[in-house]
Design an enzyme around this catalytic site. Structure first.
Site, short mmCIF file in Angstrom:
data_model
loop_
_atom_site.label_atom_id
_atom_site.label_comp_id
_atom_site.label_asym_id
_atom_site.label_seq_id
_atom_site.Cartn_x
_atom_site.Cartn_y
_atom_site.Cartn_z
N ASP A 90 0.83 -1.20 0.00
CA ASP A 90 0.00 0.00 0.00
C ASP A 90 0.87 1.26 0.00
OD1 ASP A 90 -2.39 1.46 0.17
OD2 ASP A 90 -2.37 1.46 2.36
N GLU A 142 -2.41 6.01 -8.30
CA GLU A 142 -3.41 6.96 -7.80
C GLU A 142 -3.42 8.22 -8.64
OE1 GLU A 142 -4.02 9.64 -3.79
OE2 GLU A 142 -3.70 7.48 -3.51
N HIS A 211 -9.60 4.80 -1.18
CA HIS A 211 -8.73 4.88 -0.02
C HIS A 211 -9.42 5.71 1.07
CE1 HIS A 211 -4.67 3.46 -1.55
NE2 HIS A 211 -5.48 3.32 -2.60
N ALA A 213 -11.23 4.72 3.64
CA ALA A 213 -12.63 4.31 3.74
C ALA A 213 -13.10 4.05 5.16
CB ALA A 213 -12.87 3.05 2.90
#
Length: 288
Positions: A90, A142, A211, A213
């Site tokens: 991540d 992203e 992301h 969340a």
């Protein structure tokens, strides 16, 4: 079993559900996540950090030896699981970090160059894709910027035009988009752009990732999934839920309390919390 998730994410996109992607920097959290997925018989993604990097947050930073031991445990535990498990790096900002994760056994990696210019983001993403795809590892990138709290979200939503341009230039496997969520504990209520999710799904074929969340209402998760979110990143509120269990136990415990008992109860709380949210995501059960 360990999988890279390509077919699962494709199915999620086509059939309107999302995969829970939960961060785990320790054995206990990993066990909460895997136990929840196994009890529900659903695929799951465990997210790691570039633990050995000097840039890693102090709370998750490990020596190389500690990282090697943890990844050995995680790979073995995931391989033994009866449900599909993806191990995902991540928010990594460097090519070298992505390579470290691939060598350690990650099945997908996120190169986060969202704070760079569009062309720099494309260039770095393509460099990671070239290396990762040779190892059958998926790549997430992203576009836009998912902030650290809702006070910073202003005007950082991903546009359809930039997402389309980025995808056409990279063919990235997963795309994280900024639709109003934020990392960490919310300080104000997020303003989610549901129509933007629908527009992004229509514009590009890559599964969309949300992301930041943690902390949304059940109906907010469900609406995001219906609009096209396929992977939901979740960390902060799982950690705080398990930690709250420890605080509550210690507040009433006497001097006979045992570490194992306290931790086991916290794990039960964390497992139930993961199961609850997997239900909100609508994750489809695994069929052999």
């Amino acid at each position: 079993m360990i999988v890279n998730g390509r077919e699962i994410l494709k199915d999620a996109r086509e059939n309107g559900y999302a995969i829970g992607a939960f961060n785990a920097s320790d054995h206990g959290t990993a066990e909460m996540i895997l136990t929840a997925a196994e009890e529900l018989n659903v695929p799951v993604m465990i997210q790691i950090s570039d633990f050995a990097s000097p840039l890693a947050p102090k709370r998750v930073q490990m020596t190389q030896k500690e990282c090697d031991y943890y990844m050995m445990y995680l790979r073995n535990r995931a391989e033994a699981s009866p449900v599909p498990v993806m191990i995902h790096l991540d928010h990594c900002k460097t090519f070298d970090g992505c390579i470290r994760a691939i060598r350690a056994g990650a099945t997908s990696v996120m190169i986060d160059a969202s704070m760079k210019s569009m062309e720099e983001n494309i260039e770095l993403t393509n460099k990671v894709i070239e290396a990762a795809h040779g190892c059958d590892v998926l790549v997430e990138a992203e576009i836009g910027h998912v902030a650290k709290n809702t006070d910073e979200v202003k005007d950082q939503y991903t546009t359809v035009e930039e997402a389309k341009h980025f995808y056409e230039a990279t063919g990235v496997d997963l795309l994280a988009v900024a639709i109003g969520t934020a990392h960490g504990v919310y300080t104000t209520k997020p303003v989610l752009q549901y129509d933007r999710i629908s527009q992004l799904k229509e514009a590009i074929p890559a599964p969309l990732v949300m992301h930041g969340a943690s902390g949304l209402a059940p109906e907010e998760y469900q609406k995001c999934v219906r609009r096209g979110i396929c992977k939901i990143n979740f960390n902060t509120y799982l950690q705080t839920a398990a930690a709250q269990s420890l605080r509550e136990q210690l507040a009433v415990a006497d001097n006979t309390a045992r570490f194992r008992t306290l931790v086991d109860e916290a794990k039960k709380v964390g497992t139930a919390y993961v199961k609850e949210h997997i239900g909100y995501f609508g994750t489809k059960p695994y069929t052999r």
